[in-house]
Write a protein that holds these residues in place. Structure first.
Motif, mmCIF file in Angstrom:
data_model
loop_
_atom_site.group_PDB
_atom_site.id
_atom_site.type_symbol
_atom_site.label_atom_id
_atom_site.label_comp_id
_atom_site.label_asym_id
_atom_site.label_seq_id
_atom_site.Cartn_x
_atom_site.Cartn_y
_atom_site.Cartn_z
ATOM 1 N N PRO A 5 3.342 -18.987 -24.074
ATOM 2 C CA PRO A 5 2.783 -17.622 -24.683
ATOM 3 C C PRO A 5 1.350 -17.664 -25.472
ATOM 4 C CG PRO A 5 4.960 -18.081 -25.337
ATOM 5 C CD PRO A 5 4.414 -19.435 -24.553
ATOM 6 N N LEU A 8 -1.097 -17.026 -22.700
ATOM 7 C CA LEU A 8 -1.189 -15.712 -22.408
ATOM 8 C C LEU A 8 -1.876 -14.944 -23.368
ATOM 9 C CD1 LEU A 8 2.444 -14.983 -21.237
ATOM 10 C CD2 LEU A 8 0.448 -15.563 -19.960
ATOM 11 N N LYS A 9 -1.706 -15.163 -24.717
ATOM 12 C CA LYS A 9 -2.627 -14.506 -26.022
ATOM 13 C C LYS A 9 -3.999 -14.988 -25.665
ATOM 14 C CE LYS A 9 1.136 -14.467 -29.396
ATOM 15 N NZ LYS A 9 1.452 -14.591 -30.519
ATOM 16 N N GLN A 12 -5.137 -12.863 -22.731
ATOM 17 C CA GLN A 12 -5.463 -11.385 -23.285
ATOM 18 C C GLN A 12 -6.619 -11.344 -24.261
ATOM 19 O OE1 GLN A 12 -3.424 -9.049 -21.840
ATOM 20 N NE2 GLN A 12 -4.786 -7.498 -22.937
ATOM 21 N N MET A 96 -0.936 -12.200 -13.767
ATOM 22 C CA MET A 96 -0.482 -13.195 -14.601
ATOM 23 C C MET A 96 -0.063 -14.384 -13.813
ATOM 24 S SD MET A 96 -1.221 -14.045 -17.597
ATOM 25 C CE MET A 96 -1.954 -12.443 -18.184
ATOM 26 N N LEU A 100 -1.561 -18.230 -13.591
ATOM 27 C CA LEU A 100 -0.653 -19.295 -13.949
ATOM 28 C C LEU A 100 -0.531 -20.520 -12.752
ATOM 29 C CD1 LEU A 100 2.011 -17.573 -16.332
ATOM 30 C CD2 LEU A 100 0.082 -19.251 -16.773
#
Length: 167
Positions: A5, A8-9, A12, A96, A100
Motif C-alpha cells: 500500500p 501504491l500511494k 499515485q 498497476m 508491480l
C-alpha cells in the motif's frame, strides 16, 4: 505486506504530480530513491545484519565505471521497463499489476545470494518506481523521454550507490 500500500500511494502521488518542470519531476524521483537508499543502508541493513552495498559489481575496479553507472541503466530500462511492460500490456493486464510485476522481475534479477536479500527488496522498490515512471512518461511524452528519464534517474541512483560503496 504493508509495503505494497505504501508503494501504491507513492505511485499515485507520482502520477498526480503536475510535472510542469521536468527538472522538478526528475529531482522528485531521485529524492525518493535516495530516501529509499538511506533507509536501506542506515536502518534495515544493519538491523538484518546484511551488507548495504547494493551493487557487488562495484567491488571490482577492473570493470569500467561507464558500465555500471551509465550503460547498465540504459539496458535495464530497455529490458525491464520498455520490453517487459510492452509484453505485459499484450496480455491486457491492469496497469498497476504491470508496474508491480515489472518491479518484481527487476528486483529478482539483482539477487546475489542470501547475504544480499536486502538488495532484492531495495531493487524491487526501485523497479516499481522505474516502471511507474516509465509508464507515466510514456503516456505523457513518448518512448524517448520515458527511456531517457528512467535511465537518468537509474544512473543517478547507481552513482550514489557507487559513492556510498567506496566512502
Amino acid at each position: 505486506m504493508k509495503a505494497i500500500p505504501v508503494v501504491l500511494k507513492i505511485l499515485q502521488a507520482i502520477k498526480n504530480v503536475d510535472a510542469r518542470s521536468h527538472l522538478l519531476y526528475l529531482s522528485l524521483m531521485c529524492c525518493i530513491l535516495l530516501l529509499q537508499n538511506f533507509t536501506i543502508s542506515s536502518i534495515l541493513a544493519p538491523a538484518l545484519n546484511q551488507r548495504d552495498n547494493s551493487q557487488a559489481v562495484f567491488d571490482d575496479f577492473s570493470i569500467p565505471l561507464l558500465l555500471p553507472i551509465f550503460l547498465s541503466p540504459l539496458f535495464e530500462t530497455l529490458i525491464f521497463q520498455a520490453a517487459a511492460i510492452w509484453v505485459l500490456q499484450l496480455f491486457e493486464i491492469k496497469e498497476m499489476k504491470i508496474i508491480l510485476f515489472s518491479g518484481l522481475i527487476f528486483g529478482l534479477v539483482h539477487f546475489m545470494g542470501s547475504h544480499y536479500l536486502i538488495v532484492v527488496f531495495s531493487a524491487i522498490f526501485a523497479g516499481v518506481l522505474f516502471s511507474g515512471m516509465y509508464l507515466y512518461r510514456l503516456k505523457r511524452n513518448g518512448f524517448f523521454w520515458a527511456v531517457a528519464d528512467v535511465t537518468f534517474v537509474h544512473a543517478i541512483n547507481n552513482t550514489v550507490i557507487f559513492i556510498d560503496t567506496f566512502q
